[in-house]
Design an enzyme around this catalytic site. Structure first.
Site, mmCIF file in Angstrom:
data_model
loop_
_atom_site.group_PDB
_atom_site.id
_atom_site.type_symbol
_atom_site.label_atom_id
_atom_site.label_comp_id
_atom_site.label_asym_id
_atom_site.label_seq_id
_atom_site.Cartn_x
_atom_site.Cartn_y
_atom_site.Cartn_z
ATOM 1 N N ASP A 236 0.739 -1.230 0.060
ATOM 2 C CA ASP A 236 -0.077 -0.033 0.054
ATOM 3 C C ASP A 236 0.981 1.213 0.091
ATOM 4 O O ASP A 236 1.659 1.408 0.768
ATOM 5 C CB ASP A 236 -0.837 0.073 1.110
ATOM 6 N N HIS A 238 -1.157 4.339 -0.427
ATOM 7 C CA HIS A 238 -2.131 5.220 0.124
ATOM 8 C C HIS A 238 -1.989 6.745 -0.008
ATOM 9 O O HIS A 238 -1.995 7.262 1.020
ATOM 10 C CB HIS A 238 -2.456 4.889 1.554
ATOM 11 N N ASP A 265 -4.026 -0.365 -3.441
ATOM 12 C CA ASP A 265 -4.182 0.692 -2.394
ATOM 13 C C ASP A 265 -3.410 1.978 -2.843
ATOM 14 O O ASP A 265 -2.678 2.206 -1.894
ATOM 15 C CB ASP A 265 -4.301 0.192 -1.125
ATOM 16 N N ASP A 268 -6.492 7.149 -1.436
ATOM 17 C CA ASP A 268 -7.370 7.241 -0.180
ATOM 18 C C ASP A 268 -6.319 7.369 1.006
ATOM 19 O O ASP A 268 -5.139 6.859 0.877
ATOM 20 C CB ASP A 268 -8.334 5.979 -0.152
ATOM 21 N N ARG A 269 -6.883 7.944 2.038
ATOM 22 C CA ARG A 269 -6.310 8.253 3.170
ATOM 23 C C ARG A 269 -5.460 9.493 2.960
ATOM 24 O O ARG A 269 -5.568 10.390 3.418
ATOM 25 C CB ARG A 269 -5.708 7.036 3.854
ATOM 26 N N ASN A 297 -8.622 -2.837 -2.580
ATOM 27 C CA ASN A 297 -10.039 -2.527 -2.116
ATOM 28 C C ASN A 297 -10.194 -1.089 -2.020
ATOM 29 O O ASN A 297 -11.403 -0.812 -2.014
ATOM 30 C CB ASN A 297 -10.072 -3.350 -0.548
ATOM 31 N N HIS A 298 -9.196 -0.119 -2.147
ATOM 32 C CA HIS A 298 -9.535 1.100 -2.473
ATOM 33 C C HIS A 298 -9.368 1.470 -3.718
ATOM 34 O O HIS A 298 -9.642 2.893 -3.873
ATOM 35 C CB HIS A 298 -8.425 1.895 -1.309
ATOM 36 N N HIS A 346 -3.886 -8.137 -3.432
ATOM 37 C CA HIS A 346 -3.978 -7.239 -2.376
ATOM 38 C C HIS A 346 -4.368 -7.723 -1.099
ATOM 39 O O HIS A 346 -3.715 -7.502 0.006
ATOM 40 C CB HIS A 346 -4.783 -6.079 -2.685
ATOM 41 N N ARG A 394 -12.903 -7.180 9.106
ATOM 42 C CA ARG A 394 -13.171 -5.878 8.314
ATOM 43 C C ARG A 394 -14.534 -6.006 7.966
ATOM 44 O O ARG A 394 -15.072 -4.736 7.641
ATOM 45 C CB ARG A 394 -12.387 -5.883 7.232
ATOM 46 N N HIS A 421 -2.469 -4.661 2.257
ATOM 47 C CA HIS A 421 -3.825 -4.650 2.883
ATOM 48 C C HIS A 421 -3.907 -4.151 4.408
ATOM 49 O O HIS A 421 -4.746 -4.002 5.170
ATOM 50 C CB HIS A 421 -4.568 -5.884 2.840
#
Length: 492
Positions: A236, A238, A265, A268-269, A297-298, A346, A394, A421
């Protein structure tokens, strides 16, 4: 009028001692929470619950930690237990509603925030949470109503013609031509590093070219590692653009002799998600056989709306560009197999024991992920130390044990699973007797976790070196700066 109800007997000394010890554990958990040691806080709340399982506050305190750690399924479970213990416990509705929002389950969130408002009708925060969930429910209904079911609708990548776009004389940034060159991509990287925006004409051209490349790939891509070569595998990133540039400075920019795989990923964030994903996409266009990108997943619509990428793209470009990024995300492969030895995805593995690589290759990935099945599990699942399978912490996918990993590798003639992840203190973690490694490449995740980042460098034998690194400074833009009203939902 006298109260005829019986007076409860006084608590026994043992019960009082147990309650006192449970409160002490809860207080210790609260101290850990204050300094953002979420995992340590969970250990304390676990101890408090074991000593006194009837206190709803212990569960909602633990749920707050799970939300911080993105274990939203566990947060929902804790909120539910708290409400079973005390139906009018407001914090339980707050925590569970926040966890539902984080998963994009807006109708469930709305129910909880409606209950919270009934309990706290004058609470401003409760009203804001209710309004946020209500907006999302209405938006989903509106989009469903206007969504076109016309199979003949022209895709956005074919409706756009950036070649016809004019470039204003005031624009002084890079003007790359195609085919791209390494120096042109480095110029784009430098431009983005200066917090400047690449002209939309060139950004569109890159995304449209990338889309053409990606849609020809299977859902699982085989990548050879010829003798004497290597490949760098990152987890990730991010939206931590300045840490991405640091990776390249430390370990070399992508090239035909220094290939990379980024395991989902990208966005995001972090609030430089556009810069991260645009640079990675540009390198992929330049080196289609030496830069590899997995969907995380993002790289999904729900997550982008909640965690900032949609807001960021609309702030720096517009809605059309966001739709173009979404179209590219739909084409990203779900997994890679390096040198016929290393399986990379991922999230993780599956709810079935009989999944073969060919099953993954054939998955129809050109869409938003469904709630269950191979695609969803590849994006969301996590390993667990216990054998077997369990519900996901999750709330999506599942947890799978070392025996599940061993079975998948044996059935498919593979050596190792690499996934991402999850944030790890050292940037990586090896599990399942060395057969599974989690790699995470966003150091000091969200400016608060204090973790290292890492990458894995594999050779042609499937052996790897771990390369660790720490965070570097970035411009003063906080995480989730473009997430609209969602920051307060998750503590930003």
């Amino acid at each position: 009028m006298s109260d005829s109800s019986p007076t409860p007997p006084p608590a026994s000394p043992d019960a009082a001692s147990t309650n006192s010890e449970a409160e002490l554990k809860k207080d210790q958990g609260n101290e850990h929470f204050k300094v953002e040691r979420w995992a340590d806080a969970v250990v304390c709340y676990n101890a408090a619950i074991e000593l006194d399982p009837e206190k709803p506050a212990y569960y909602t305190n633990r749920a707050a930690c799970h939300i911080k750690m993105e274990n939203h399924g566990l947060a929902i479970a804790d909120g539910t237990v708290a409400l079973e213990l005390e139906k009018t416990f407001a914090k339980a509705y707050y925590r569970r509603g926040s966890a539902y929002m984080a998963l994009g389950k807006y109708k469930d969130a709305l129910k909880d925030f409606k209950s919270l408002r009934q309990l706290k009708p004058t609470d401003r925060d409760a009203l804001e949470k209710f309004k946020a969930a209500e907006r999302e429910v209405k938006r989903e209904a509106f989009e469903k109503a206007i969504r076109s079911d016309d199979a003949n609708e022209v895709p956005i990548t074919e409706r756009l013609d950036p070649a016809q776009m004019a470039v204003e004389s005031s624009y002084t940034g890079p003007q790359p031509s195609f085919p791209l060159t390494h120096s042109a991509v480095l110029a784009i990287a430098a431009h983005l590093k200066d917090q400047k925006t690449l002209h939309q004409k060139y950004a569109m051209q890159i995304l449209i070219e990338l889309h053409k490349q990606l849609k020809t790939l299977p859902s699982l891509v085989d990548v050879p590692i010829p003798q004497g070569t290597h490949i760098n595998v990152c987890g990730d990133t991010h939206g931590q653009f300045y840490d991405l540039l640091n990776i390249f400075e430390l370990f070399g920019y992508p090239s035909e002799t220094n290939p990379y795989l980024f395991n989902g990923d990208f966005v995001d964030r972090g609030s430089f998600s556009l810069e991260v994903v645009l640079l990675l996409f540009t390198f992929k266009v330049l080196y289609p056989n030496h830069v590899h990108l997995t969907r995380g997943n993002h790289e999904t619509l729900n997550m982008n709306r909640i965690y900032g990428f949609e807001g960021e793209v609309k702030a720096k470009y517009n809605t059309t560009m966001f739709e173009l990024f979404t179209a590219c995300f739909h084409c990203l492969p779900l997994a890679y197999c390096l040198g016929k030895m290393i399986y990379i995805t991922h999230g993780g593995l599956f709810s079935r024991d009989d999944v073969m690589l060919d099953d993954i290759r054939k998955v129809d990935r050109f869409r938003e992920p469904p709630d269950e099945g191979i695609m969803s599990e590849a994006l969301w699942s996590d390993p667990q130390p216990m054998p077997g399978r369990a519900p996901s912490k999750r709330g999506v996918g599942l947890s799978f044990g070392p025996d599940v990993t061993a079975n998948f590798l044996n059935r498919n003639g593979l050596k190792m699973v690499v996934r991402s992840h999850e944030v790890k203190d050292e940037g990586y973690e090896v599990e399942a007797g060395g057969k599974l490694c989690t790699i995470f490449s966003a150091p000091n995740y969200c400016d608060q976790m204090g973790n290292k980042g890492a990458l894995l460098r594999f050779d042609h034998n499937g052996e790897y070196e771990v390369k660790q690194f720490t965070a570097v400074p970035h411009p003063n833009v906080r995480p989730m700066a473009y997430a609209g009203g969602m920051q307060s939902m998750f503590g930003f």
